[in-house]
Design a protein around this motif. Structure first.
Motif, short mmCIF file in Angstrom:
data_model
loop_
_atom_site.label_atom_id
_atom_site.label_comp_id
_atom_site.label_asym_id
_atom_site.label_seq_id
_atom_site.Cartn_x
_atom_site.Cartn_y
_atom_site.Cartn_z
N VAL A 124 -4.44 -2.09 2.15
CA VAL A 124 -3.63 -2.03 3.36
C VAL A 124 -4.56 -2.14 4.56
CG1 VAL A 124 -2.18 -0.56 4.80
CG2 VAL A 124 -1.75 -0.70 2.34
N TYR A 125 -4.22 -3.06 5.47
CA TYR A 125 -5.05 -3.28 6.65
C TYR A 125 -4.22 -3.06 7.91
CZ TYR A 125 -8.05 -5.40 3.16
OH TYR A 125 -8.82 -5.62 2.05
N ARG A 126 -4.84 -2.42 8.88
CA ARG A 126 -4.11 -2.08 10.10
C ARG A 126 -3.86 -3.30 10.99
NH1 ARG A 126 -4.34 0.70 15.25
NH2 ARG A 126 -2.82 2.41 15.27
N ALA A 127 -4.65 -4.35 10.82
CA ALA A 127 -4.54 -5.51 11.71
C ALA A 127 -3.60 -6.59 11.18
CB ALA A 127 -5.93 -6.11 11.96
N ASP A 128 -2.97 -6.36 10.03
CA ASP A 128 -2.02 -7.36 9.56
C ASP A 128 -0.74 -6.67 9.06
OD1 ASP A 128 -2.46 -6.43 6.97
OD2 ASP A 128 -3.74 -8.11 6.39
N GLY A 129 0.15 -7.44 8.50
CA GLY A 129 1.46 -6.91 8.10
C GLY A 129 1.44 -6.00 6.90
N SER A 130 0.33 -5.92 6.19
CA SER A 130 0.30 -5.09 4.99
C SER A 130 0.57 -3.62 5.31
CB SER A 130 -1.05 -5.23 4.28
OG SER A 130 -2.12 -4.80 5.11
N LYS A 131 0.18 -3.19 6.50
CA LYS A 131 0.40 -1.79 6.87
C LYS A 131 1.87 -1.43 6.87
CE LYS A 131 0.45 -2.68 11.89
NZ LYS A 131 0.26 -4.14 11.76
N ASN A 132 2.74 -2.42 7.14
CA ASN A 132 4.16 -2.13 7.21
C ASN A 132 4.73 -1.73 5.85
OD1 ASN A 132 4.35 -2.71 10.00
ND2 ASN A 132 4.36 -4.90 9.53
N ASN A 133 4.16 -2.27 4.77
CA ASN A 133 4.58 -1.82 3.44
C ASN A 133 4.39 -0.33 3.29
OD1 ASN A 133 4.51 -4.70 3.11
ND2 ASN A 133 4.32 -4.42 0.90
N LEU A 134 3.23 0.15 3.72
CA LEU A 134 2.93 1.57 3.61
C LEU A 134 3.81 2.39 4.54
CD1 LEU A 134 1.17 3.78 2.36
CD2 LEU A 134 -0.52 3.35 4.15
N TYR A 135 3.94 1.95 5.79
CA TYR A 135 4.76 2.69 6.75
C TYR A 135 6.18 2.88 6.24
CZ TYR A 135 1.16 1.54 10.31
OH TYR A 135 0.00 1.40 11.03
N VAL A 136 6.80 1.79 5.79
CA VAL A 136 8.20 1.85 5.39
C VAL A 136 8.36 2.65 4.09
CG1 VAL A 136 10.19 0.49 4.66
CG2 VAL A 136 8.82 -0.26 6.60
N ASP A 137 7.44 2.50 3.17
CA ASP A 137 7.55 3.26 1.92
C ASP A 137 7.35 4.75 2.15
OD1 ASP A 137 8.21 1.05 0.49
OD2 ASP A 137 6.46 1.05 -0.83
N ILE A 138 6.54 5.13 3.13
CA ILE A 138 6.42 6.54 3.47
C ILE A 138 7.75 7.05 4.02
CG2 ILE A 138 5.39 8.11 5.16
CD1 ILE A 138 2.73 6.66 4.70
N TRP A 139 8.37 6.30 4.90
CA TRP A 139 9.67 6.70 5.44
C TRP A 139 10.67 6.86 4.29
CZ3 TRP A 139 12.06 4.12 10.42
CH2 TRP A 139 13.22 4.80 10.78
N ARG A 140 10.70 5.89 3.38
CA ARG A 140 11.63 5.96 2.25
C ARG A 140 11.37 7.19 1.38
NH1 ARG A 140 10.72 -0.42 1.23
NH2 ARG A 140 12.61 -1.23 2.22
N ALA A 141 10.11 7.39 1.01
CA ALA A 141 9.79 8.50 0.11
C ALA A 141 10.05 9.85 0.78
CB ALA A 141 8.33 8.40 -0.33
N TRP A 142 9.77 9.98 2.08
CA TRP A 142 10.04 11.23 2.79
C TRP A 142 11.55 11.48 2.86
CZ3 TRP A 142 8.05 15.64 3.86
CH2 TRP A 142 8.47 16.42 4.95
N SER A 143 12.34 10.45 3.12
CA SER A 143 13.79 10.60 3.14
C SER A 143 14.31 11.02 1.78
CB SER A 143 14.45 9.29 3.59
OG SER A 143 14.04 8.92 4.89
#
Length: 457
Positions: A136-155
């Protein structure tokens, strides 16, 4: 001597089942008569010898008003001293979950509203699935996979933990998410290999913020008997091997020149992972960095430490926040991460909230007021003292508070609930921010979702 007058803040809009009498003091004096950057403590504090020395810029720190005696949580011994952690007890404890379920059962607000919102959140449905990546890299779209999956798992994990009786389908789905990332993720970076983009090392921030959020999910889910021990350990190992070294290396290096959020992000990551993975050294590293207590292996303390993050005290106990001249998105991020950091420590029996006469509250009141408008719809006039740190590799050129945009980051629940509900202190500007920001339950990928549901006392 400065004329003192009292501003009556409306805190009635913030429900509090055990309303405490608010003591006059922190943040109750309007900012308009304040002298710009003319010293720290003001006449009364310095004359009485009540100030504490400033580590960076100017004057003394005025003494905060005395609060009702409320020690660190009686339910937990100091994890710093003992090296033994209470579980689950990062942002939300087992007792808190019991209390929240009771509120929901009888339809109390705002918990029932946010429980209903959680129930229809498209990110927390049982048909969702994870999208893990090996890097996962902060400068490209890969970070969004992590961001969204964290939101999903927390929910998902909140839905499981707060359902009554508990619906284990949601726990099983949350386990699926954590297993997927634990089995896949190996690298956190800024730019992928071969990229010509500038590597500004912001992967450090990602490791701290998202590491802290992942640990929150794991800490709640560890109470689920259906999470196999081998699976739990694999997730812990991923956090310890991928996220924790970035946080601990940055904190141990003591980079004084980075702005406050870099440090606090790493502290939040180290502390959360330290508790979840039962690593006292990680927890103590985060604690020491924030407290600036000259313990451990640190060479110096960065701008996220309480004595540098709040580097100047204006009269009336308003603390100059290190990123306030930058913009309010970054300033409120400091409040979000700082509140989370101190709440985690509190739930482990350690009081970071109260350090240096509730110094963080002085910053929270300052940042909150910087994001509010007066009765004429105009930003409040804010005192400002320039940061003086000529040795810093990232000098702060700012000369005034940046109020070009009022930020509705939902950062304020832990801060309000501790200082007002627990301690009985006044925080009128924070109280207004709680009410204004509550509808923005998500905030951004920087913040833990559903703070009103989980943090309102």
């Amino acid at each position: 001597m400065m004329k003192k007058s009292v501003e009556r803040a409306s805190v009635g809009a913030v429900p509090n089942p055990v309303r405490r009498a608010l003591s006059l003091g922190l943040g109750l004096f309007p900012l308009l008569p304040f002298l710009p950057g003319c010293g720290g403590g003001g006449e009364d504090a310095s004359a009485a010898g009540l100030g504490q020395p400033q580590e960076k810029t100017g004057g003394t720190v005025p003494t905060a008003p005395t609060a009702p005696a409320t020690p660190a949580p009686a339910t937990a011994a100091s994890a710093y001293e003992s090296g033994v952690f209470r579980h689950p007890a990062l942002l939300v404890t087992e007792d808190a979950f019991t209390r929240i379920r009771a509120h929901i059962k009888v339809g109390d607000q705002p918990w029932t509203n946010w429980w209903n919102t959680l129930g229809v959140d498209r990110f927390g449905t049982l048909d969702t699935k994870p999208f893990p990546l090996p890097a996962v890299y902060r400068a490209d779209g890969s970070k969004n996979n992590l961001y969204v999956d964290i939101w999903r798992a927390w929910s998902l994990v909140l839905h499981w933990k707060l359902s009554d009786p508990q619906d284990n389908r949601y726990a099983d789905k949350a386990v699926e998410f954590l297993d997927a990332w634990a089995s896949t993720l190996k690298v956190i970076g800024t730019v992928p290999p071969g990229s010509t983009a500038h590597d500004d090392h912001t992967f450090i921030i990602l490791a701290g913020i998202q590491g802290h959020q992942l640990a929150q999910i794991g800490e709640v889910l560890r109470t689920y008997s259906g999470w196999a021990p081998a699976s739990l350990k694999r997730f812990q190992d991923m956090l310890l091997n991928v996220f924790a070294p970035i946080c601990s290396n940055f904190l141990s290096d003591g980079r004084i020149g980075s702005h406050a959020n870099w440090d606090i992000a790493s502290m939040a990551g180290a502390m959360a992972i330290g508790v979840f993975c039962d690593k006292p050294d990680l927890y103590r590293l985060a604690y020491d960095c924030y407290a600036g207590n000259n313990r451990g292996k640190l060479r110096n303390f960065g701008n996220g430490s309480i004595v540098h993050g709040v580097y100047y005290m204006h009269p009336g106990h308003f603390g100059q926040w290190e990123e306030s001249g930058r913009d309010q998105g970054h300033s409120t991020l400091g409040m979000s991460l700082g509140g989370d950091l101190m709440e985690m420590a509190w739930n482990q029996g350690d009081d970071l909230y109260g350090l240096y006469n509730n110094r963080f509250l002085s910053a929270a009141e300052y940042v909150a007021r910087s994001n509010l408008l007066d009765e004429n719809g105009k930003p409040y006039a804010m005192p400002y003292a320039r940061e003086q740190n000529p040795t810093a590799p990232h000098p702060a050129p700012w000369t005034e508070v940046n109020q070009s945009f009022q930020h509705r980051r939902n950062a304020w629940e832990p801060i309000y609930n501790h200082y007002v509900n627990r301690m009985g202190l006044a925080a009128p500007n924070v109280a207004r921010m709680v009410t204004w920001c509550e509808p923005n339950y998500g905030g951004s990928s920087d913040d833990v979702m559903y703070p009103t549901l989980t943090q309102r006392l």
